[in-house]
Design a protein around this motif. Structure first.
Motif, mmCIF file in Angstrom:
data_model
loop_
_atom_site.group_PDB
_atom_site.id
_atom_site.type_symbol
_atom_site.label_atom_id
_atom_site.label_comp_id
_atom_site.label_asym_id
_atom_site.label_seq_id
_atom_site.Cartn_x
_atom_site.Cartn_y
_atom_site.Cartn_z
ATOM 1 N N GLN A 117 -8.484 -4.834 -13.991
ATOM 2 C CA GLN A 117 -8.491 -6.705 -14.081
ATOM 3 C C GLN A 117 -6.426 -6.985 -14.109
ATOM 4 O O GLN A 117 -6.104 -7.822 -13.913
ATOM 5 C CB GLN A 117 -8.928 -6.706 -16.176
ATOM 6 N N ARG A 118 -5.302 -5.880 -14.717
ATOM 7 C CA ARG A 118 -4.054 -6.384 -14.796
ATOM 8 C C ARG A 118 -3.677 -5.150 -13.852
ATOM 9 O O ARG A 118 -4.275 -3.947 -13.441
ATOM 10 C CB ARG A 118 -3.369 -6.193 -16.411
ATOM 11 N N TRP A 119 -2.374 -5.205 -13.530
ATOM 12 C CA TRP A 119 -2.002 -4.013 -12.518
ATOM 13 C C TRP A 119 -0.839 -4.425 -13.019
ATOM 14 O O TRP A 119 0.357 -5.406 -13.497
ATOM 15 C CB TRP A 119 -1.062 -4.772 -10.994
ATOM 16 N N PHE A 120 0.031 -3.170 -12.835
ATOM 17 C CA PHE A 120 0.922 -2.604 -13.554
ATOM 18 C C PHE A 120 1.746 -1.711 -12.381
ATOM 19 O O PHE A 120 0.988 -0.412 -12.188
ATOM 20 C CB PHE A 120 1.014 -2.210 -15.026
ATOM 21 N N GLN A 121 2.974 -1.992 -12.017
ATOM 22 C CA GLN A 121 3.103 -1.103 -10.933
ATOM 23 C C GLN A 121 4.801 -1.408 -10.567
ATOM 24 O O GLN A 121 5.441 -2.016 -10.473
ATOM 25 C CB GLN A 121 2.615 -1.511 -9.199
ATOM 26 N N PHE A 122 5.169 0.410 -10.904
ATOM 27 C CA PHE A 122 6.447 0.372 -11.020
ATOM 28 C C PHE A 122 6.979 0.604 -9.341
ATOM 29 O O PHE A 122 6.646 1.773 -8.680
ATOM 30 C CB PHE A 122 6.923 1.986 -11.749
#
Length: 158
Positions: free
Chosen positions: A104-109
């Motif tokens: 649902q949510r995307w976190f990409q470093f």
């Protein structure tokens, strides 16, 4: 004391998705085991994995030793009152999550370091779009600079 029962009730549950159970042997010596009471550790594995550790071992019914249904993991977590799962993984896990639409949510470093491979490994495995016009566009994307790195966040459509 992190092992005090009153303290443990306030702690978050920690879920580790480890289809083959390869990291289970290292758990007793890990920082995770030292800082979380065993009853707050959920280890998600395929059907054939066994353990005598005093943790919650979730064997996924519709999975094999090497392949887990991420939708099944999410459904079981939701039924147990867990409403948020943070995953960190490589190309295979990211591909499974996107293929099953279990994100649902995307976190990409993104680090300012260039890496390459002559074999050209992508950041996903087993998932992709056949045409550029079918790309997945994040909803409400945000960029945040964190030291030298950049964090990209957003929601996936649908």
């Amino acid at each position: 004391n992190s092992r005090d029962p009153q303290h443990s009730s306030r702690q978050h549950k920690v879920m580790v998705v480890d289809p083959e159970g390869t990291a289970l042997a290292q758990l007793p010596k890990s920082q995770l085991f030292a800082t979380h009471p065993p009853e707050n550790i959920i280890w998600v594995v395929g059907q054939e994995v066994r353990s005598d550790l005093p943790i919650q071992l979730w064997q996924m019914a519709n999975s094999t030793k090497t392949e887990l249904s991420m939708r099944e993991v999410a459904a079981r977590a939701w039924a147990a009152g867990i409403s948020s799962i943070l995953t960190e993984g490589g190309a295979h896990l990211i591909g499974r999550l996107l293929e099953e639409r279990a994100v649902q949510r995307w976190f990409q470093f993104i680090a300012p370091d260039l890496l390459g491979s002559k074999e050209g490994l992508a950041f996903t495995s087993g998932w992709g779009v056949p045409h550029l016009d079918q790309k997945v566009k994040l909803v409400s994307p945000r960029w945040q600079v964190l030291g030298r790195d950049i964090l990209l966040t957003g929601r996936l459509p649908g």
